[in-house]
Design an enzyme around this catalytic site. Structure first.
Site, PDB file in Angstrom:
ATOM      1  N   GLU A  95       0.827  -1.198   0.000  1.00 22.48           N
ATOM      2  CA  GLU A  95       0.000   0.000   0.000  1.00 22.48           C
ATOM      3  C   GLU A  95       0.862   1.249   0.000  1.00 22.48           C
ATOM      4  O   GLU A  95       1.939   1.278   0.581  1.00 22.48           O
ATOM      5  CB  GLU A  95      -0.934  -0.021   1.213  1.00 22.48           C
ATOM      6  CG  GLU A  95      -2.028  -1.056   1.021  1.00 22.48           C
ATOM      7  CD  GLU A  95      -2.810  -1.337   2.274  1.00 22.48           C
ATOM      8  OE1 GLU A  95      -2.456  -0.806   3.340  1.00 22.48           O
ATOM      9  OE2 GLU A  95      -3.779  -2.115   2.178  1.00 22.48           O
ATOM     10  N   CYS A 115       5.378  -7.360   7.231  1.00 20.39           N
ATOM     11  CA  CYS A 115       6.462  -6.941   8.129  1.00 20.39           C
ATOM     12  C   CYS A 115       6.659  -8.025   9.171  1.00 20.39           C
ATOM     13  O   CYS A 115       5.712  -8.656   9.612  1.00 20.39           O
ATOM     14  CB  CYS A 115       6.092  -5.617   8.800  1.00 20.39           C
ATOM     15  SG  CYS A 115       7.371  -5.024   9.913  1.00 20.39           S
ATOM     16  N   CYS A 122      -0.183  -2.463  14.887  1.00 23.89           N
ATOM     17  CA  CYS A 122       0.063  -2.316  13.448  1.00 23.89           C
ATOM     18  C   CYS A 122      -0.551  -3.468  12.657  1.00 23.89           C
ATOM     19  O   CYS A 122      -0.199  -4.630  12.860  1.00 23.89           O
ATOM     20  CB  CYS A 122       1.564  -2.258  13.196  1.00 23.89           C
ATOM     21  SG  CYS A 122       1.947  -2.197  11.447  1.00 23.89           S
ATOM     22  N   GLU A 163       9.566  -2.456   7.414  1.00 24.01           N
ATOM     23  CA  GLU A 163      10.595  -1.787   8.220  1.00 24.01           C
ATOM     24  C   GLU A 163      11.776  -1.495   7.271  1.00 24.01           C
ATOM     25  O   GLU A 163      12.493  -2.425   6.863  1.00 24.01           O
ATOM     26  CB  GLU A 163      10.996  -2.717   9.376  1.00 24.01           C
ATOM     27  CG  GLU A 163      12.326  -2.421  10.030  1.00 24.01           C
ATOM     28  CD  GLU A 163      12.471  -0.992  10.555  1.00 24.01           C
ATOM     29  OE1 GLU A 163      11.664  -0.558  11.383  1.00 24.01           O
ATOM     30  OE2 GLU A 163      13.436  -0.318  10.119  1.00 24.01           O
ATOM     31  N   SER A 194      11.803   5.634   8.330  1.00 22.10           N
ATOM     32  CA  SER A 194      11.206   5.416   9.648  1.00 22.10           C
ATOM     33  C   SER A 194      11.574   4.021  10.131  1.00 22.10           C
ATOM     34  O   SER A 194      11.508   3.061   9.363  1.00 22.10           O
ATOM     35  CB  SER A 194       9.690   5.539   9.500  1.00 22.10           C
ATOM     36  OG  SER A 194       9.052   5.067  10.643  1.00 22.10           O
ATOM     37  N   LEU A 218       9.364   5.232  19.244  1.00 21.79           N
ATOM     38  CA  LEU A 218       9.675   4.865  20.640  1.00 21.79           C
ATOM     39  C   LEU A 218       8.448   4.282  21.334  1.00 21.79           C
ATOM     40  O   LEU A 218       8.462   3.182  21.823  1.00 21.79           O
ATOM     41  CB  LEU A 218      10.143   6.087  21.423  1.00 21.79           C
ATOM     42  CG  LEU A 218      11.605   6.470  21.354  1.00 21.79           C
ATOM     43  CD1 LEU A 218      11.907   7.545  22.379  1.00 21.79           C
ATOM     44  CD2 LEU A 218      12.518   5.268  21.578  1.00 21.79           C
ATOM     45  N   HIS A 219       7.427   5.079  21.450  1.00 20.39           N
ATOM     46  CA  HIS A 219       6.116   4.670  21.973  1.00 20.39           C
ATOM     47  C   HIS A 219       6.087   4.287  23.453  1.00 20.39           C
ATOM     48  O   HIS A 219       5.014   4.008  23.984  1.00 20.39           O
ATOM     49  CB  HIS A 219       5.517   3.531  21.142  1.00 20.39           C
ATOM     50  CG  HIS A 219       5.381   3.859  19.685  1.00 20.39           C
ATOM     51  ND1 HIS A 219       4.888   5.066  19.234  1.00 20.39           N
ATOM     52  CD2 HIS A 219       5.692   3.143  18.568  1.00 20.39           C
ATOM     53  CE1 HIS A 219       4.890   5.066  17.897  1.00 20.39           C
ATOM     54  NE2 HIS A 219       5.383   3.931  17.487  1.00 20.39           N
ATOM     55  N   CYS A 336      -0.828   0.229  10.011  1.00 20.05           N
ATOM     56  CA  CYS A 336      -0.344   1.173  11.004  1.00 20.05           C
ATOM     57  C   CYS A 336       0.668   2.138  10.432  1.00 20.05           C
ATOM     58  O   CYS A 336       0.641   3.330  10.697  1.00 20.05           O
ATOM     59  CB  CYS A 336       0.291   0.402  12.140  1.00 20.05           C
ATOM     60  SG  CYS A 336       1.238   1.419  13.223  1.00 20.05           S
TER      61      CYS A 336
END
Ligand code: SF4
Length: 351
Positions: A95, A115, A122, A163, A194, A218-219, A336
């Site tokens: 996508e 991924c 995600c 990733e 990213s 990080l989150h 995500c």
């Protein structure tokens, strides 16, 4: 799974095109013409390349494909955020999200089909890993975006499915082609990679001499919470990750952006803001705070507005530039990575 029978011409660097033309018995200036047709005129078929000898076109057509990526489905109205389902030659699908904002035309690319990192919030991670994308396929996504926009994208964000640092060589090859000043010419500072925090990739990127933007998710400010959200934290714990980020900043003199999705009662408390401040205060950086919105398959709650405000104020008060990001196009269902990408769209125009 069978890969494409012909390699993609768009995966070749400028010098490699020259070598191919040489091997086929043509002079180097033909490679300049070919590059111009590929990236300035964005020719999608061989017949349009009228300045090239027909013998060269025929030999290239035998060996290479010109259409690594095609639109299978498009969601969203023209001129607004649009999600494009992209079909690749072997049938894999990824996508891409188009994010037009005023005169800026950012595109959010996928770097892998699926991924392997399985972040809790995600959809891409939940669906599992299929394969790495080739550089030519990622360049193909940019060319497809240019077709939709009617001109080349202004910003390229590797924030879609996958990733990027897990597909390091092909992503860097794509970055160099997209960045080439005689072609698509998307400035390095307008290209964002990213990552969920893959330390070897961050260290390697620091030595590339590229001015690309690096964005690290990080989150959470502690290993236990972060590992719950991002399994990659078990192999790449916070202390080592932040050491690599500090080294990256020292070596490149580039400021890293940290992504922090605020999740109600999980990572949005005042003491967690203080933990985050302690982690980030030792080197210059930016923080994007992203209040969670509903993501299929993740049970986390959106944060209370006052918790979001307090978290942001705490960071800014400590001298850490923290910006709040809103989601756009929430009517589009997307993985995500793309949700992140849409939320970051206004930022994409800053460089
Ligand atoms: S957030 Fe990124 S790294 Fe994590 S599972 Fe999704 S695509 Fe993979």
């Amino acid at each position: 799974m069978s890969f494409a029978s012909k390699p993609c011409l768009h995966g070749l660097a400028r010098e490699e095109l020259a070598a191919v033309c040489g091997e086929l018995g043509f002079q180097e200036f033909r490679a300049n013409q070919l590059w111009h047709w590929l990236y300035v005129r964005r020719a999608a078929d061989w017949d349009r390349m009228r300045t090239l000898p027909s013998a060269l076109r025929a030999q290239l057509a035998e060996r290479y494909t010109l259409q690594p990526a095609r639109a299978v489905e498009v969601c969203g109205p023209e001129g607004c955020t649009r999600k494009v389902l992209v079909g690749l030659q072997d049938g894999a699908q990824v996508e891409m999200v188009l994010l037009p904002v005023a005169d800026r035309l950012p595109v959010c690319l996928s770097s892998q089909a699926g991924c392997r990192f399985g972040c809790a919030f995600c959809a891409s991670g939940q669906a599992g890993f299929v394969r790495n994308l080739l550089a030519g396929e990622m360049v193909g996504e940019v060319l497809l975006a240019a077709e939709f926009f009617g001109r080349r994208p202004s910003h390229v964000l590797f924030m879609g499915v996958g990733e990027p640092l897990d597909n390091y060589d092909e992503v860097l090859r794509a970055v160099r082609i997209i960045n080439h000043p005689d072609g698509l010419a998307v400035g390095a500072r307008r290209i964002t990679l990213s990552t969920c925090g893959l330390i070897p990739g961050i260290r390697r990127l620091a030595g590339e001499g590229l001015q690309v933007e690096l964005s690290v998710s990080l989150h959470a400010p502690d290993d236990a919470t972060r590992a719950r959200l991002m399994p990659a934290n078990r192999k790449h714990p916070l202390a080592e990750l932040l050491e690599a980020c500090a080294d990256y900043t020292r070596q490149t003199r580039r400021i890293i952006t940290f992504e922090y999705t605020l999740i109600g009662s999980l990572n949005d408390r005042p003491e967690q803001a203080q933990q985050l401040i302690r982690l980030l205060q030792r080197f210059p950086c930016r923080v994007n705070l992203i209040p969670l919105s509903a993501v299929s398959g993740f049970a986390g709650a959106p944060p209370a507005p006052e918790a979001v405000r307090a978290f942001q104020q705490a960071l800014n008060g400590a001298g850490i530039n923290a910006t709040l990001r809103d989601s756009r196009g929430s009517d589009l269902q997307a993985a995500c990575g793309q949700l992140r990408c849409r939320r970051l769209a206004p930022d994409a125009g800053r460089a």
